[in-house]
Design a protein around this motif. Structure first.
Motif, PDB file in Angstrom:
ATOM      1  N   VAL A 154       0.836  -1.202   0.000  1.00 56.55           N
ATOM      2  CA  VAL A 154       0.000   0.000   0.000  1.00 56.55           C
ATOM      3  C   VAL A 154       0.869   1.248   0.000  1.00 56.55           C
ATOM      4  N   ALA A 155       1.910   1.250   0.834  1.00 56.06           N
ATOM      5  CA  ALA A 155       2.804   2.411   0.902  1.00 56.06           C
ATOM      6  C   ALA A 155       3.521   2.635  -0.427  1.00 56.06           C
ATOM      7  N   LEU A 163       1.350   6.263   3.622  1.00 57.25           N
ATOM      8  CA  LEU A 163       0.312   5.506   4.333  1.00 57.25           C
ATOM      9  C   LEU A 163      -0.829   6.416   4.790  1.00 57.25           C
ATOM     10  N   LEU A 164      -1.081   7.462   4.038  1.00 58.75           N
ATOM     11  CA  LEU A 164      -2.081   8.451   4.435  1.00 58.75           C
ATOM     12  C   LEU A 164      -3.506   8.002   4.141  1.00 58.75           C
ATOM     13  N   GLY A 165      -3.694   6.917   3.413  1.00 62.70           N
ATOM     14  CA  GLY A 165      -5.027   6.529   2.960  1.00 62.70           C
ATOM     15  C   GLY A 165      -5.846   5.793   3.998  1.00 62.70           C
ATOM     16  N   GLY A 166      -7.093   5.513   3.589  1.00 62.94           N
ATOM     17  CA  GLY A 166      -8.020   4.765   4.422  1.00 62.94           C
ATOM     18  C   GLY A 166      -9.269   5.551   4.774  1.00 62.94           C
ATOM     19  N   TRP A 167      -9.221   6.871   4.637  1.00 64.18           N
ATOM     20  CA  TRP A 167     -10.310   7.731   5.096  1.00 64.18           C
ATOM     21  C   TRP A 167     -11.327   8.060   4.010  1.00 64.18           C
ATOM     22  N   SER A 168     -11.010   7.771   2.754  1.00 67.79           N
ATOM     23  CA  SER A 168     -11.883   8.173   1.640  1.00 67.79           C
ATOM     24  C   SER A 168     -12.279   6.967   0.802  1.00 67.79           C
ATOM     25  N   GLY A 169     -13.242   7.191  -0.087  1.00 62.81           N
ATOM     26  CA  GLY A 169     -13.686   6.110  -0.956  1.00 62.81           C
ATOM     27  C   GLY A 169     -12.567   5.489  -1.769  1.00 62.81           C
ATOM     28  N   PRO A 170     -11.781   6.293  -2.511  1.00 57.20           N
ATOM     29  CA  PRO A 170     -10.710   5.724  -3.345  1.00 57.20           C
ATOM     30  C   PRO A 170      -9.622   5.005  -2.553  1.00 57.20           C
ATOM     31  N   THR A 171      -9.422   5.382  -1.281  1.00 56.66           N
ATOM     32  CA  THR A 171      -8.352   4.757  -0.487  1.00 56.66           C
ATOM     33  C   THR A 171      -8.911   3.812   0.573  1.00 56.66           C
ATOM     34  N   PHE A 172     -10.174   3.439   0.434  1.00 59.71           N
ATOM     35  CA  PHE A 172     -10.858   2.649   1.464  1.00 59.71           C
ATOM     36  C   PHE A 172     -10.049   1.436   1.908  1.00 59.71           C
ATOM     37  N   PHE A 190       6.008  11.514  14.758  1.00 51.48           N
ATOM     38  CA  PHE A 190       5.023  12.404  14.145  1.00 51.48           C
ATOM     39  C   PHE A 190       5.665  13.616  13.475  1.00 51.48           C
ATOM     40  N   ILE A 191       6.819  14.055  13.962  1.00 51.44           N
ATOM     41  CA  ILE A 191       7.491  15.216  13.354  1.00 51.44           C
ATOM     42  C   ILE A 191       8.574  14.784  12.366  1.00 51.44           C
ATOM     43  N   MET A 192       8.643  13.502  12.083  1.00 52.07           N
ATOM     44  CA  MET A 192       9.561  13.011  11.051  1.00 52.07           C
ATOM     45  C   MET A 192       9.262  13.715   9.730  1.00 52.07           C
ATOM     46  N   PRO A 193      10.266  14.240   9.055  1.00 50.12           N
ATOM     47  CA  PRO A 193      10.027  14.967   7.794  1.00 50.12           C
ATOM     48  C   PRO A 193       9.337  14.106   6.749  1.00 50.12           C
ATOM     49  N   PHE A 194       8.485  14.741   5.964  1.00 47.52           N
ATOM     50  CA  PHE A 194       7.792  14.063   4.872  1.00 47.52           C
ATOM     51  C   PHE A 194       8.608  14.244   3.596  1.00 47.52           C
ATOM     52  N   THR A 195       9.086  13.155   3.043  1.00 50.91           N
ATOM     53  CA  THR A 195       9.947  13.212   1.859  1.00 50.91           C
ATOM     54  C   THR A 195       9.439  12.260   0.785  1.00 50.91           C
ATOM     55  N   ALA A 196      10.147  12.231  -0.315  1.00 53.50           N
ATOM     56  CA  ALA A 196       9.805  11.306  -1.398  1.00 53.50           C
ATOM     57  C   ALA A 196      10.004   9.860  -0.983  1.00 53.50           C
ATOM     58  N   TRP A 197      10.715   9.654   0.138  1.00 52.79           N
ATOM     59  CA  TRP A 197      10.960   8.301   0.639  1.00 52.79           C
ATOM     60  C   TRP A 197       9.928   7.878   1.682  1.00 52.79           C
ATOM     61  N   TRP A 230       7.287   6.314   1.357  1.00 54.49           N
ATOM     62  CA  TRP A 230       6.817   4.943   1.132  1.00 54.49           C
ATOM     63  C   TRP A 230       7.747   3.916   1.791  1.00 54.49           C
ATOM     64  N   VAL A 231       8.940   4.353   2.175  1.00 57.39           N
ATOM     65  CA  VAL A 231       9.880   3.483   2.898  1.00 57.39           C
ATOM     66  C   VAL A 231       9.874   3.801   4.388  1.00 57.39           C
ATOM     67  N   THR A 232       9.988   5.082   4.721  1.00 57.28           N
ATOM     68  CA  THR A 232      10.126   5.468   6.129  1.00 57.28           C
ATOM     69  C   THR A 232       8.856   5.209   6.935  1.00 57.28           C
ATOM     70  N   GLU A 233       7.689   5.460   6.354  1.00 52.40           N
ATOM     71  CA  GLU A 233       6.445   5.262   7.096  1.00 52.40           C
ATOM     72  C   GLU A 233       6.195   3.797   7.438  1.00 52.40           C
ATOM     73  N   PRO A 234       6.344   2.858   6.496  1.00 52.06           N
ATOM     74  CA  PRO A 234       6.202   1.448   6.888  1.00 52.06           C
ATOM     75  C   PRO A 234       7.207   1.018   7.952  1.00 52.06           C
ATOM     76  N   LEU A 235       8.432   1.535   7.890  1.00 52.06           N
ATOM     77  CA  LEU A 235       9.416   1.176   8.910  1.00 52.06           C
ATOM     78  C   LEU A 235       8.947   1.606  10.299  1.00 52.06           C
ATOM     79  N   VAL A 236       8.380   2.797  10.389  1.00 55.86           N
ATOM     80  CA  VAL A 236       7.864   3.282  11.668  1.00 55.86           C
ATOM     81  C   VAL A 236       6.729   2.389  12.159  1.00 55.86           C
ATOM     82  N   VAL A 237       5.813   2.058  11.266  1.00 60.97           N
ATOM     83  CA  VAL A 237       4.647   1.271  11.662  1.00 60.97           C
ATOM     84  C   VAL A 237       5.022  -0.189  11.947  1.00 60.97           C
ATOM     85  N   LEU A 238       5.901  -0.744  11.123  1.00 61.38           N
ATOM     86  CA  LEU A 238       6.260  -2.161  11.268  1.00 61.38           C
ATOM     87  C   LEU A 238       7.104  -2.425  12.512  1.00 61.38           C
ATOM     88  N   PHE A 239       7.999  -1.504  12.836  1.00 66.71           N
ATOM     89  CA  PHE A 239       8.976  -1.793  13.887  1.00 66.71           C
ATOM     90  C   PHE A 239       8.961  -0.788  15.041  1.00 66.71           C
TER      91      PHE A 239
END
Length: 385
Positions: A188-189, A195-204, A245-252, A254-263
């Motif tokens: 998904v990421a 990992l911002l999705g889940g709240w709307s129809g297209p990202t349900f 939560f204050i981790m910078p939002f970058t083009a990466w 899709w890698v950094t967010e799963p790492l935070v959630v997974l581990f």
């Protein structure tokens, strides 16, 4: 059924309660700043939305702790009743507040653009947690009048799956399912870029991957007794959580967010469950935990009004800073009042009715005595959203 065992309470993990409050407050601030900075790379709390994944992981841990050893005795029906009593009063109130904000927003909005039938249908679906993303003025949220309810929808799904399957699942199978869910989260990421999705129809369906991994990871932490004893305390762990939560939002992302959630979040749960709490902070943690769910479920009506105000009035940075700080404090105060005047009394009443029904079912001769029963002690147990 052993009614006494069913109604007994368990101790709190006070630091985990406190961290839930930190996460809820971070969500509120993120939602304010989301209006100001559409480009998340400019948002100082760009990953505040990951608080939801922390909630999911914490929920899995606490559900396992609270119910693994007694769901067989209480039964699936009573488990569902207990969870509905815990969760749904604020689902309803959040929908009511959202509807009022939609109809009477002094700063904008277009309620006249929608038929009465459409508004009523969206409101009923919001109260019943039936996804219906049809209101453009609400960003086509799954639940038009209270956007945060999307996570409650998946919380309900997780609770149903837990009661029907996960509560009986052996640890090896749970590990396998958690790994598969982790793979789905990474997909998904990668596909969405974050990992911002889940709240709307297209990202349900993104929401299903977020709840599946985090909930099972939390459950696995409990069942594996992955409790890490430490001296970080509430303050130290709050700082570590806020860093995510204050981790910078970058083009990466899709890698950094799963790492935070997974581990990272599972690690924080394990640390929070094993941390030593200073006695002076116990009441703060308990209040933080209690107020977190009312804050999460009641703040978004104000967010839409803030958004319309910001769009039409364009306040400068000084004004904006004052407004966000003042509004956040007001929302915390409102959440406290909602907790004391609505949520706790309603749950106490419903739990008393449930307690009376349980005791009557087990001991019909005690009908008269049941009229005097209360379950004031029930809310002293660990609570989850």
């Amino acid at each position: 059924m052993d009614t006494n065992k069913l109604l007994q309470t368990k101790q709190h993990f006070d630091i985990l309660d406190g961290l839930r409050g930190v996460a809820a407050l971070s969500v509120v601030v993120f939602h304010f700043m989301e209006w100001v900075y559409a480009d998340l790379s400019m948002n100082f709390i760009a990953h505040g939305f990951l608080a939801v994944d922390f909630f999911f992981c914490l929920s899995g841990f606490v559900i396992g702790y609270a119910y693994d050893d007694r769901i067989a005795g209480m039964g699936v029906r009573e488990f569902f009743k207990a969870r509905a009593i815990r969760l749904h009063p604020l689902v309803i109130l959040g929908s009511v507040l959202g509807l009022l904000a939609f109809l009477f927003d002094p700063f904008g909005g277009h309620p006249e653009a929608y038929s009465t039938g459409k508004i009523v249908l969206a409101f009923v679906c919001s109260m019943l947690l039936i996804p219906l993303p049809v209101i453009a003025d609400r960003g086509f949220n799954l639940f038009s009048f209270n956007a945060p309810s999307w996570s409650l929808f998946w919380e309900y799904v997780a609770n149903i799956v837990y009661a029907l399957v996960l509560c009986r699942l052996k640890r090896g199978y749970l590990v396998a399912l958690t790994i598969v869910a982790g793979g789905a989260l990474c997909f998904v990421a990668y596909r969405s870029g974050n990992l911002l999705g889940g709240w709307s129809g297209p990202t349900f369906w993104d929401g299903s991957a977020r709840i599946a991994y985090s909930f099972m990871a939390g459950l696995l932490i409990y069942r594996s007794n992955w409790i890490i004893r430490n001296q970080l305390g509430f303050v130290g762990l709050s700082v570590l959580l806020f860093l995510a939560f204050i981790m910078p939002f970058t083009a990466w992302a899709w890698v950094t967010e799963p790492l935070v959630v997974l581990f990272y979040f599972p690690l924080l749960i394990a640390l929070g469950a094993g941390a030593t709490l200073k006695p002076g902070l116990r009441k703060i943690c308990q209040l933080s935990g209690k107020i977190s769910y009312p804050l999460y479920m009641t703040h978004y009506a104000v967010l839409w009004m803030f958004g319309n105000y910001y769009t039409t009035h364009k306040p400068d940075n000084v004004q904006l800073t004052f407004i966000v700080i003042a509004a956040t404090l007001v929302l915390v105060g409102v959440a406290y009042l909602v907790m004391v005047l609505y949520d706790m009394p309603v749950r106490k009443y419903l739990n008393a009715k449930r307690s009376a029904a349980l005791r009557f079912d087990d001991h019909p001769s005690l009908r008269a005595a049941d009229d005097k029963l209360t379950v004031a002690g029930r809310d002293k147990g660990q609570e989850v959203i």
